[in-house]
Design a protein around this motif. Structure first.
Motif, PDB file in Angstrom:
ATOM      1  N   LYS A 165       0.932  -1.169  -0.058  1.00  0.00           N
ATOM      2  CA  LYS A 165      -0.096   0.016  -0.071  1.00  0.00           C
ATOM      3  C   LYS A 165       0.953   1.378   0.099  1.00  0.00           C
ATOM      4  CE  LYS A 165      -4.353  -1.600   1.785  1.00  0.00           C
ATOM      5  NZ  LYS A 165      -5.707  -1.208   2.583  1.00  0.00           N
ATOM      6  N   GLU A 221       0.755   4.147  -4.210  1.00  0.00           N
ATOM      7  CA  GLU A 221      -0.640   4.678  -4.285  1.00  0.00           C
ATOM      8  C   GLU A 221      -1.836   4.301  -5.333  1.00  0.00           C
ATOM      9  OE1 GLU A 221      -2.655   9.193  -5.420  1.00  0.00           O
ATOM     10  OE2 GLU A 221      -0.443   8.884  -5.577  1.00  0.00           O
ATOM     11  N   ARG A 222      -1.242   3.402  -6.256  1.00  0.00           N
ATOM     12  CA  ARG A 222      -2.124   2.765  -7.172  1.00  0.00           C
ATOM     13  C   ARG A 222      -2.618   1.465  -6.493  1.00  0.00           C
ATOM     14  NH1 ARG A 222      -1.453  -1.413 -10.387  1.00  0.00           N
ATOM     15  NH2 ARG A 222       0.916  -1.448 -10.152  1.00  0.00           N
ATOM     16  N   ARG A 243      -3.035   1.168  -3.335  1.00  0.00           N
ATOM     17  CA  ARG A 243      -3.775   1.725  -2.396  1.00  0.00           C
ATOM     18  C   ARG A 243      -5.238   2.089  -2.711  1.00  0.00           C
ATOM     19  NH1 ARG A 243      -0.212   4.802  -0.551  1.00  0.00           N
ATOM     20  NH2 ARG A 243      -0.963   6.803  -1.319  1.00  0.00           N
ATOM     21  N   LYS A 244      -5.309   2.627  -3.765  1.00  0.00           N
ATOM     22  CA  LYS A 244      -6.693   3.023  -4.362  1.00  0.00           C
ATOM     23  C   LYS A 244      -7.528   1.809  -4.733  1.00  0.00           C
ATOM     24  CE  LYS A 244      -5.527   7.598  -5.945  1.00  0.00           C
ATOM     25  NZ  LYS A 244      -5.291   8.526  -7.126  1.00  0.00           N
ATOM     26  N   ARG A 245      -6.715   0.733  -5.283  1.00  0.00           N
ATOM     27  CA  ARG A 245      -7.355  -0.534  -6.023  1.00  0.00           C
ATOM     28  C   ARG A 245      -7.691  -1.213  -4.877  1.00  0.00           C
ATOM     29  NH1 ARG A 245      -3.537  -3.419  -9.764  1.00  0.00           N
ATOM     30  NH2 ARG A 245      -2.741  -4.412  -7.798  1.00  0.00           N
ATOM     31  N   GLU A 246      -6.986  -1.390  -3.635  1.00  0.00           N
ATOM     32  CA  GLU A 246      -7.278  -2.359  -2.568  1.00  0.00           C
ATOM     33  C   GLU A 246      -7.634  -1.475  -1.342  1.00  0.00           C
ATOM     34  OE1 GLU A 246      -3.948  -4.868  -1.964  1.00  0.00           O
ATOM     35  OE2 GLU A 246      -4.106  -5.630  -3.996  1.00  0.00           O
ATOM     36  N   ALA A 247      -8.483  -0.572  -1.483  1.00  0.00           N
ATOM     37  CA  ALA A 247      -9.146   0.384  -0.348  1.00  0.00           C
ATOM     38  C   ALA A 247      -9.607  -0.433   0.900  1.00  0.00           C
ATOM     39  CB  ALA A 247      -9.940   1.502  -0.827  1.00  0.00           C
TER      40      ALA A 247
END
Length: 526
Positions: free
Chosen positions: A325, A328-329, A331-335
């Protein structure tokens, strides 16, 4: 084993497993206890399995079933998380358990210790996924657990074979072992890719359901044997072929799909039941063969290995959840990935059939074989008792967000509505064709009515729950329909008993009712 003894083993195991469904005791634990009790009954023979046939005989059908029922698209979406568990965690657990056993057990060589690590590294393919589905865990967690169980078996078995070759002096060292591991993985996937399209093409060409089911039973063994022939991973070959076939299973007829589902449920049930019963049957022999490791030392070793297995999963899962995480990519996909999900995945580490199948396949010539079997047996039993029996309670305490059943039903209803409209347009075109112009109007209306019932049936599931019975509209409909079908069935039997129809006609009428009931209640039996 003699034929009669084998029949008794299968029949006894299946009976105990069926009885377990009526108790709160997990079937594997009851099977182990029953096998252990049977081992002390006078006249019960000692069961000795040929190590060379266990893996090729037991694993291919079990892996094929699990992979064919998986969602290729969901697995692809969560491939990063699945790969970290099915490859990274298995290798980490293999090294962790192997190192602890090597340092703890006197006289145990590092290659043999790593064999033990590979044997207990893969998580069970059934238990955790079944609990996740029953308690309605989020789809992502269920998919990750299911996907892990497909890849971890291949990783563990390949690592195990490399360790065996090193232990018996057939490997060229650890560097050579790593090369063999990579080559076996690539070869296994390659064989699966080569076989999947021709096999599916053959499945589409064959029309007889019985012949197709015979082919279905052969597919996992053919894929496994072909990959092993070129020194590849047979498990990976089976997984690749099964995923492709499961993804395109709609291309075969409905009768084939219904029969295949029933056949593979029976095969899996028998194999899993027999494997767990064999733990109990072989445990006294294994304990007697511990030699210098018998007594309190063996119990201490078993506890240390079990603790290492449990802790190593936490040590891997939490960093594997949070370190990626930093991107950033990701982190957004696996929020939705949080500590609660990581805790459930960490605790859902029950070991099972794969570990047992690998244990039974350990060559007789390997030093300390009985100790390896004993530690594997105790680890499987320990994780099933400690983790398997407490996982449902943990999930309830954490109060994870449940699956959005209303949204799923809405999506299903919309899909059914679009399909029904498309079918209606197709029916209109067919009726305008001169070849179908002689079709009686009532039959055309009947076809439209069937479409309308299918379309409305799913929308009705969005209705409110009955205040009197607590049932949904759909559940009430199915309960009443079942009563009607049961009445029809009883009437048909009465007519046969009165000799107003014969047995052949009775079978025809009952078969129609069975097919209608199977179609109406497929959701309940899934």
């Amino acid at each position: 084993m003699e034929g009669l003894t084998l029949v008794a083993l299968v029949a006894g195991s299946a009976t105990v497993a069926a009885l377990a469904a009526r108790t709160r005791i997990p079937a594997p634990l009851l099977l182990v206890a029953a096998g252990l009790a049977a081992a002390y009954v006078p006249g019960v023979p000692t069961f000795v399995l040929d190590p060379h046939i266990v893996l090729p005989l037991v694993l291919p059908p079990l892996i094929y079933t699990a992979a064919a029922e998986s969602s290729y698209l969901d697995l692809r979406t969560n491939i990063r998380s699945i790969a970290l568990l099915s490859v990274g965690y298995v290798l980490f657990a293999t090294l962790a358990v192997g190192y602890v056993a090597y340092r703890l057990v006197p006289g145990l060589s590092l290659p043999v210790a790593l064999m033990l690590g590979a044997m207990v590294a893969p998580r069970d393919a059934v238990a955790a996924t079944a609990i996740a589905r029953r308690l309605g865990l989020p789809n992502r967690i269920t998919t990750i657990l299911q996907g892990e169980s497909l890849g971890n078996e291949a990783t563990a078995i390949t690592a195990y074979k490399v360790a065996v070759m090193t232990a018996v002096g057939a490997s060229t060292g650890w560097t050579g072992g790593l090369v063999q591991f990579l080559l076996a993985s690539v070869a296994g996937v390659g064989v699966g890719l080569l076989l999947m399209v021709p096999i599916q093409h053959l499945r589409k060409r064959l029309k007889a359901p019985l012949l197709l089911n015979t082919l279905s039973l052969l597919i996992p063994f053919v894929a496994y044997a072909a990959a092993e022939r070129v020194h590849g991973s047979g498990v990976l070959a089976v997984v690749v072929v099964a995923l492709y076939i499961g993804h395109r299973n709609w291309e075969v007829g409905f009768a084939t799909r219904l029969q295949e589902a029933a056949v593979w449920k029976v095969v899996s049930f028998i194999l899993e039941s027999v494997i767990f019963a064999l733990i109990g049957l072989q445990l006294p022999v294994v304990v007697e063969g511990l030699g210098d490791y018998a007594g309190s030392d063996a119990a201490w070793y078993a506890g240390a290995v079990l603790l290492t297995v449990v802790l190593s999963r936490f040590l891997w899962v939490f960093p594997a959840t949070y370190l990626p995480k930093l991107s950033e990519r990701i982190r957004k996909r696996e929020a939705d990935a949080d500590w609660k999900g990581a805790l459930v995945v960490s605790w859902a580490g029950m070991r099972g059939v794969v570990s047992l199948a690998i244990a039974f396949s350990v060559p007789i010539s390997v030093p300390h074989r009985n100790l390896l079997l004993f530690l594997t047996f105790t680890t499987v039993i320990g994780t099933l008792v400690v983790q398997g029996m407490t996982l449902p309670a943990l999930i309830r305490v954490l109060k994870l967000p449940p699956r959005d059943l209303r949204a799923e039903t809405l999506a299903e209803a919309q899909a059914q509505s679009e399909a029904s409209h498309a079918a209606e347009e197709r029916l209109r075109g067919l009726l305008e064709d001169s070849a179908n112009s002689t079709l009686p109007l009532p039959l055309a209306d009947r076809l439209r009515t069937v479409l309308e019932q299918r379309r409305n049936g799913v929308w009705e599931r969005l209705g409110e729950v009955s205040e009197k019975t607590g049932e949904s509209v759909d559940a009430i409909y199915r309960r009443l329909a079942r009563e009607m079908i049961a009445t029809e069935r009883k009437t048909f039997v009465g007519l046969r008993d009165q000799r107003r129809i014969d047995d052949e006609m009775l079978r025809t009428l009952l078969r129609r009712l069975d097919q209608e009931e199977a179609a109406a209640y497929r959701e309940e039996s899934a």
